[in-house]
Design a protein around this motif. Structure first.
Motif, mmCIF file in Angstrom:
data_model
loop_
_atom_site.group_PDB
_atom_site.id
_atom_site.type_symbol
_atom_site.label_atom_id
_atom_site.label_comp_id
_atom_site.label_asym_id
_atom_site.label_seq_id
_atom_site.Cartn_x
_atom_site.Cartn_y
_atom_site.Cartn_z
ATOM 1 N N TRP A 148 9.355 0.793 -1.266
ATOM 2 C CA TRP A 148 9.322 0.134 -2.574
ATOM 3 C C TRP A 148 10.353 -0.992 -2.657
ATOM 4 O O TRP A 148 10.091 -2.039 -3.232
ATOM 5 N N ASP A 149 11.546 -0.755 -2.100
ATOM 6 C CA ASP A 149 12.631 -1.711 -2.317
ATOM 7 C C ASP A 149 12.420 -3.026 -1.580
ATOM 8 O O ASP A 149 13.118 -4.005 -1.808
ATOM 9 N N THR A 150 11.454 -3.066 -0.664
ATOM 10 C CA THR A 150 11.155 -4.306 0.045
ATOM 11 C C THR A 150 10.309 -5.241 -0.806
ATOM 12 O O THR A 150 10.259 -6.443 -0.560
ATOM 13 N N TYR A 151 9.676 -4.702 -1.839
ATOM 14 C CA TYR A 151 8.725 -5.467 -2.636
ATOM 15 C C TYR A 151 9.155 -5.504 -4.109
ATOM 16 O O TYR A 151 8.416 -5.101 -4.991
ATOM 17 N N THR A 152 10.362 -5.959 -4.331
ATOM 18 C CA THR A 152 10.838 -6.131 -5.700
ATOM 19 C C THR A 152 10.394 -7.489 -6.232
ATOM 20 O O THR A 152 10.102 -8.418 -5.456
ATOM 21 N N ILE A 153 10.353 -7.615 -7.541
ATOM 22 C CA ILE A 153 10.002 -8.904 -8.155
ATOM 23 C C ILE A 153 11.045 -9.952 -7.794
ATOM 24 O O ILE A 153 10.721 -11.070 -7.386
ATOM 25 N N ALA A 197 0.847 -1.194 0.000
ATOM 26 C CA ALA A 197 0.000 0.000 0.000
ATOM 27 C C ALA A 197 0.878 1.237 0.000
ATOM 28 O O ALA A 197 2.068 1.196 0.333
ATOM 29 N N GLU A 198 0.293 2.361 -0.363
ATOM 30 C CA GLU A 198 1.020 3.631 -0.391
ATOM 31 C C GLU A 198 1.657 3.896 0.967
ATOM 32 O O GLU A 198 1.051 3.661 2.015
ATOM 33 N N GLY A 199 2.896 4.375 0.921
ATOM 34 C CA GLY A 199 3.616 4.664 2.146
ATOM 35 C C GLY A 199 4.561 3.561 2.568
ATOM 36 O O GLY A 199 5.445 3.772 3.393
ATOM 37 N N MET A 200 4.383 2.367 2.003
ATOM 38 C CA MET A 200 5.279 1.256 2.322
ATOM 39 C C MET A 200 6.524 1.351 1.434
ATOM 40 O O MET A 200 6.467 1.876 0.319
#
Length: 376
Positions: free
Chosen positions: A183-188, A178-181
């Motif tokens: 980005w680099d933790t959720y890479t493909i 969700a917004e605010g989390m």
């Protein structure tokens, strides 16, 4: 510096390739002789030229021949003791893997012959990568968790259902961004690696559950899939995680298979004990004891000039010296044949089968599917 000596191939292979190359327009080639200076001997039956009634007959004969040749003595270097041929000693080289390899792949799968397809063009059709694809379909919301578990179970890697359900929870984390989390933790790539770790895709586990040969192929293909993920994320690194996962799933579904037709993206990976299927371009600089070059038919190999969009829709012809040279010619196909033939160290099989429709038609004759002994 003139390089006239071939230390790879037998005299018969070199002579055949050289005779075809001599047909190139003398004004477009260097005049030189080729000398076979290696230790490989020629025996009657090492070189075969065959014709088949259908691509399926051609594929069946190639598989018959490979199975028959497994274990034949082969000497890698002068003075070395002979060893038995293994699957990794065979290559099947196509002018176009995407256009012609389907009958062979189907036959090899039916027989359980281990194979790899060089590059990434057919990677996305392998069962383990199809299973990996469902992970991203799940994150994109197009399949449910049961589909993920089923796909990995069908890949026959010996993974446990409870472990796969834990893996689905890893995918839920990426799905719940969700917004605010960050980005680099959720890479493909990160999600993919975490999923594999959670479900137990580890060397010791797969070897114990699926066997050494199956686990080698699975790791090889899953590693190459990781390369494709890296390629994609380098381009789309500015996309938000939801957009990145959604577009990646669509890319896998609609574009990935055509993206890597002539790439060599598997360079650097340890080659498993499996037959190599590749395009002739991908085989440059490589060698195998036995090479098959099927689908040698007019307008395929040698190839016809391709229509549609090309470089000269962007670059003016007047800006290129001898622009016609870059459209492809029979001379170029002769050069490519030279490359294909000289990948073989000892055994070389050239074969014809008619393709679909009038475009690839030619004479039709058949040969015995499985000779009991080598024929010439």
């Amino acid at each position: 510096m003139t390089l006239n000596e071939n230390f790879r191939s037998s005299k018969a292979v070199v002579d055949l390739a050289h005779r075809v190359a001599e047909g190139i327009d003398p004004s477009r080639r260097l005049s030189k002789s080729m000398i076979a200076s290696g230790h490989q001997s020629y025996d009657r039956g090492d070189l075969l030229a065959l014709s088949f009634g259908t691509p399926q007959e051609e594929a069946a004969w190639i598989c018959d021949r490979i199975e028959w040749m497994i274990g034949l003595p082969f000497t890698d270097r002068a003075g070395a003791p002979p060893r038995g041929l293994a699957y990794s000693d065979f290559a099947v080289l196509f002018r176009s893997v995407s256009g012609d390899a389907d009958p062979l792949v189907t036959e090899m799968r039916a027989r359980g012959i281990r194979y790899i397809i060089k590059g990434l063009s057919r990677l996305f059709q392998t069962p383990e990568v199809q299973a990996a694809k469902t992970c991203f379909d799940y994150i994109a919301g197009t399949v449910d968790g049961d589909a993920v578990v089923t796909a990995w179970t069908d890949a026959r890697l010996g993974l446990r259902e409870e472990a796969l359900k834990r893996g689905v929870k890893i995918l839920d984390e990426a799905r719940g961004w969700a917004e605010g989390m960050p980005w680099d933790t959720y890479t493909i790539q990160g999600t993919y690696q975490r999923f594999l770790g959670e479900v137990g895709v580890r060397e010791e586990h797969l070897t114990a559950e699926a066997g050494r040969e199956r686990s080698e192929l699975a790791f090889y293909n899953l590693g190459r899939f990781s390369t494709a993920i890296g390629d994609y994320e380098r381009i789309h690194f500015l996309s938000s995680p939801p957009d990145r996962f959604a577009t990646f799933a669509k890319w896998l579904e609609h574009q990935a298979g055509d993206y890597y037709e002539e790439s060599d993206a598997d360079a650097g990976y340890a080659r498993p004990d499996a037959v190599t299927i590749a395009t002739v371009h991908q085989a440059e600089g490589m060698q195998w004891p036995a090479v098959f070059v099927p689908c040698m038919r007019r307008n395929r190999f040698p190839s016809k000039r391709q229509g549609g969009l090309g470089v000269f829709h962007i670059v003016p012809e007047a800006a290129v010296n001898d622009a016609d040279r870059y459209r492809g010619s029979e001379d170029d196909e002769r050069r490519l044949f030279y490359v294909a033939a000289t990948r073989a160290q000892k055994y070389l099989v050239l074969s014809f089968s008619p393709g679909p429709g009038k475009l690839y038609s030619g004479s039709r004759s058949s040969s015995p599917r499985r000779p009991a002994t080598p024929t010439s």
